[in-house]
Design a protein around this motif. Structure first.
Motif, PDB file in Angstrom:
ATOM      1  N   ALA A  64      23.907  30.988  43.374  1.00  0.00           N
ATOM      2  CA  ALA A  64      23.788  31.744  42.121  1.00  0.00           C
ATOM      3  C   ALA A  64      23.645  33.241  42.403  1.00  0.00           C
ATOM      4  CB  ALA A  64      22.609  31.240  41.295  1.00  0.00           C
ATOM      5  N   GLN A  65      22.856  33.599  43.418  1.00  0.00           N
ATOM      6  CA  GLN A  65      22.702  35.017  43.777  1.00  0.00           C
ATOM      7  C   GLN A  65      24.021  35.598  44.250  1.00  0.00           C
ATOM      8  OE1 GLN A  65      19.388  34.783  46.597  1.00  0.00           O
ATOM      9  NE2 GLN A  65      18.244  36.128  45.231  1.00  0.00           N
ATOM     10  N   TYR A  66      24.738  34.849  45.074  1.00  0.00           N
ATOM     11  CA  TYR A  66      26.011  35.324  45.590  1.00  0.00           C
ATOM     12  C   TYR A  66      27.015  35.470  44.445  1.00  0.00           C
ATOM     13  CZ  TYR A  66      30.209  35.830  48.360  1.00  0.00           C
ATOM     14  OH  TYR A  66      31.373  36.301  48.889  1.00  0.00           O
ATOM     15  N   LEU A  67      27.023  34.521  43.519  1.00  0.00           N
ATOM     16  CA  LEU A  67      27.936  34.595  42.380  1.00  0.00           C
ATOM     17  C   LEU A  67      27.628  35.834  41.538  1.00  0.00           C
ATOM     18  CD1 LEU A  67      30.193  33.462  40.634  1.00  0.00           C
ATOM     19  CD2 LEU A  67      28.503  32.020  39.491  1.00  0.00           C
ATOM     20  N   THR A  68      26.347  36.106  41.297  1.00  0.00           N
ATOM     21  CA  THR A  68      25.966  37.296  40.524  1.00  0.00           C
ATOM     22  C   THR A  68      26.459  38.557  41.217  1.00  0.00           C
ATOM     23  OG1 THR A  68      24.027  36.182  39.636  1.00  0.00           O
ATOM     24  CG2 THR A  68      24.012  38.586  39.571  1.00  0.00           C
ATOM     25  N   LYS A  69      26.265  38.645  42.515  1.00  0.00           N
ATOM     26  CA  LYS A  69      26.741  39.807  43.268  1.00  0.00           C
ATOM     27  C   LYS A  69      28.262  39.897  43.190  1.00  0.00           C
ATOM     28  CE  LYS A  69      26.786  41.997  47.826  1.00  0.00           C
ATOM     29  NZ  LYS A  69      28.021  42.657  47.507  1.00  0.00           N
ATOM     30  N   SER A  70      28.941  38.771  43.310  1.00  0.00           N
ATOM     31  CA  SER A  70      30.396  38.752  43.241  1.00  0.00           C
ATOM     32  C   SER A  70      30.895  39.245  41.886  1.00  0.00           C
ATOM     33  CB  SER A  70      30.932  37.331  43.485  1.00  0.00           C
ATOM     34  OG  SER A  70      30.592  36.894  44.773  1.00  0.00           O
ATOM     35  N   LEU A  71      30.233  38.812  40.829  1.00  0.00           N
ATOM     36  CA  LEU A  71      30.632  39.233  39.484  1.00  0.00           C
ATOM     37  C   LEU A  71      30.413  40.728  39.299  1.00  0.00           C
ATOM     38  CD1 LEU A  71      29.229  36.286  37.352  1.00  0.00           C
ATOM     39  CD2 LEU A  71      31.566  36.640  38.137  1.00  0.00           C
ATOM     40  N   ASN A  72      29.299  41.241  39.797  1.00  0.00           N
ATOM     41  CA  ASN A  72      29.038  42.681  39.705  1.00  0.00           C
ATOM     42  C   ASN A  72      30.063  43.481  40.497  1.00  0.00           C
ATOM     43  OD1 ASN A  72      26.834  42.413  37.998  1.00  0.00           O
ATOM     44  ND2 ASN A  72      25.388  42.272  39.683  1.00  0.00           N
ATOM     45  N   ASP A  73      30.403  43.001  41.682  1.00  0.00           N
ATOM     46  CA  ASP A  73      31.405  43.681  42.501  1.00  0.00           C
ATOM     47  C   ASP A  73      32.768  43.695  41.801  1.00  0.00           C
ATOM     48  OD1 ASP A  73      29.480  44.065  44.437  1.00  0.00           O
ATOM     49  OD2 ASP A  73      30.271  42.524  45.805  1.00  0.00           O
ATOM     50  N   ALA A  74      33.134  42.587  41.188  1.00  0.00           N
ATOM     51  CA  ALA A  74      34.419  42.507  40.483  1.00  0.00           C
ATOM     52  C   ALA A  74      34.459  43.489  39.320  1.00  0.00           C
ATOM     53  CB  ALA A  74      34.659  41.077  39.988  1.00  0.00           C
ATOM     54  N   GLY A  75      33.385  43.570  38.569  1.00  0.00           N
ATOM     55  CA  GLY A  75      33.327  44.521  37.458  1.00  0.00           C
ATOM     56  C   GLY A  75      33.433  45.956  37.939  1.00  0.00           C
ATOM     57  N   GLY A  76      32.774  46.266  39.027  1.00  0.00           N
ATOM     58  CA  GLY A  76      32.825  47.617  39.576  1.00  0.00           C
ATOM     59  C   GLY A  76      34.215  47.992  40.059  1.00  0.00           C
ATOM     60  N   ARG A  77      34.910  47.065  40.665  1.00  0.00           N
ATOM     61  CA  ARG A  77      36.263  47.339  41.154  1.00  0.00           C
ATOM     62  C   ARG A  77      37.223  47.635  40.007  1.00  0.00           C
ATOM     63  NH1 ARG A  77      36.815  42.685  45.823  1.00  0.00           N
ATOM     64  NH2 ARG A  77      35.203  43.554  47.156  1.00  0.00           N
ATOM     65  N   ALA A  78      36.993  47.036  38.872  1.00  0.00           N
ATOM     66  CA  ALA A  78      37.896  47.225  37.736  1.00  0.00           C
ATOM     67  C   ALA A  78      37.585  48.478  36.930  1.00  0.00           C
ATOM     68  CB  ALA A  78      37.827  46.005  36.825  1.00  0.00           C
ATOM     69  N   ALA A  79      36.411  49.040  37.078  1.00  0.00           N
ATOM     70  CA  ALA A  79      35.994  50.188  36.264  1.00  0.00           C
ATOM     71  C   ALA A  79      36.881  51.410  36.467  1.00  0.00           C
ATOM     72  CB  ALA A  79      34.541  50.544  36.558  1.00  0.00           C
ATOM     73  N   GLY A  80      37.533  51.521  37.603  1.00  0.00           N
ATOM     74  CA  GLY A  80      38.406  52.654  37.876  1.00  0.00           C
ATOM     75  C   GLY A  80      39.587  52.768  36.936  1.00  0.00           C
ATOM     76  N   GLU A  81      39.920  51.708  36.243  1.00  0.00           N
ATOM     77  CA  GLU A  81      41.042  51.735  35.296  1.00  0.00           C
ATOM     78  C   GLU A  81      40.713  52.492  34.012  1.00  0.00           C
ATOM     79  OE1 GLU A  81      44.378  50.384  35.212  1.00  0.00           O
ATOM     80  OE2 GLU A  81      43.891  50.582  37.330  1.00  0.00           O
ATOM     81  N   ALA A  82      39.472  52.777  33.774  1.00  0.00           N
ATOM     82  CA  ALA A  82      39.059  53.362  32.492  1.00  0.00           C
ATOM     83  C   ALA A  82      39.580  54.782  32.282  1.00  0.00           C
ATOM     84  CB  ALA A  82      37.541  53.344  32.378  1.00  0.00           C
ATOM     85  N   LYS A  83      39.598  55.592  33.311  1.00  0.00           N
ATOM     86  CA  LYS A  83      39.921  57.007  33.129  1.00  0.00           C
ATOM     87  C   LYS A  83      41.325  57.248  32.570  1.00  0.00           C
ATOM     88  CE  LYS A  83      39.483  61.496  35.292  1.00  0.00           C
ATOM     89  NZ  LYS A  83      39.045  62.227  36.477  1.00  0.00           N
ATOM     90  N   PRO A  84      42.393  56.682  33.136  1.00  0.00           N
ATOM     91  CA  PRO A  84      43.717  56.963  32.574  1.00  0.00           C
ATOM     92  C   PRO A  84      43.894  56.421  31.154  1.00  0.00           C
ATOM     93  CG  PRO A  84      43.902  55.432  34.428  1.00  0.00           C
ATOM     94  CD  PRO A  84      42.473  55.889  34.357  1.00  0.00           C
ATOM     95  N   ILE A  85      43.268  55.310  30.852  1.00  0.00           N
ATOM     96  CA  ILE A  85      43.366  54.752  29.502  1.00  0.00           C
ATOM     97  C   ILE A  85      42.618  55.647  28.526  1.00  0.00           C
ATOM     98  CG2 ILE A  85      42.811  52.763  28.034  1.00  0.00           C
ATOM     99  CD1 ILE A  85      43.105  51.025  30.597  1.00  0.00           C
ATOM    100  N   SER A  86      41.442  56.113  28.933  1.00  0.00           N
ATOM    101  CA  SER A  86      40.670  57.027  28.087  1.00  0.00           C
ATOM    102  C   SER A  86      41.456  58.304  27.834  1.00  0.00           C
ATOM    103  CB  SER A  86      39.338  57.386  28.746  1.00  0.00           C
ATOM    104  OG  SER A  86      38.550  56.249  28.908  1.00  0.00           O
TER     105      SER A  86
END
Length: 140
Positions: free
Chosen positions: A13-35
């Motif tokens: 469960a801890q590893y899954l939580t970390k994995s989910l947070n890492d995945a969200g962080g990797r995708a955040a870079g897409e926000a700037k051009p769309i904004s």
């Protein structure tokens, strides 16, 4: 024996939580051009909604570009989830766990849930940044 199994599940469960947070962080870079694109498309008729509320600019971006954010970020989230082993961890945790399935924590539901949470985080960050630096007028 049961304590060992509980310990493995807690670690998973801890590893899954970390994995989910890492995945969200990797995708955040897409926000700037769309904004940037959404800002470029601003019309004078959008101005009252932007200035009438503290989070008007964020609400504008959510309304005008939310679907585009989702469509761009979702595949990145799916790939990131696979790359960090989240699906494997989910499979281990979900064996015989109907509660997880009813909460949408399935292979099919996980990317949607993580994408929605990542976008909430992105929009929350944008709203906080606007407040902390004085908003659009100061060029933040």
């Amino acid at each position: 024996m049961e304590a060992v199994q509980d310990g493995r599940q807690a670690g998973a469960a801890q590893y899954l939580t970390k994995s989910l947070n890492d995945a969200g962080g990797r995708a955040a870079g897409e926000a700037k051009p769309i904004s940037r694109s959404a800002i470029d498309d601003l019309r004078s008729s959008d101005a009252p909604a932007l200035v009438s509320k503290k989070d008007g600019a964020t609400r504008y971006l959510q309304a005008s570009a939310g679907d585009e954010f989702f469509s761009k970020v979702s595949p990145l989230i799916g790939s990131a989830l696979a790359n960090v082993g989240a699906y494997r961890q989910l499979d281990q945790l979900g064996k015989g766990n109907s509660l997880m399935e009813s909460a949408g924590l399935t292979r099919d539901g996980l990317p949607k849930l993580v994408t929605e949470q990542a976008l909430k985080g992105i929009f929350h960050f944008m709203a906080g940044r606007r407040r902390s630096c004085g908003g659009i007028r100061r060029g933040c």
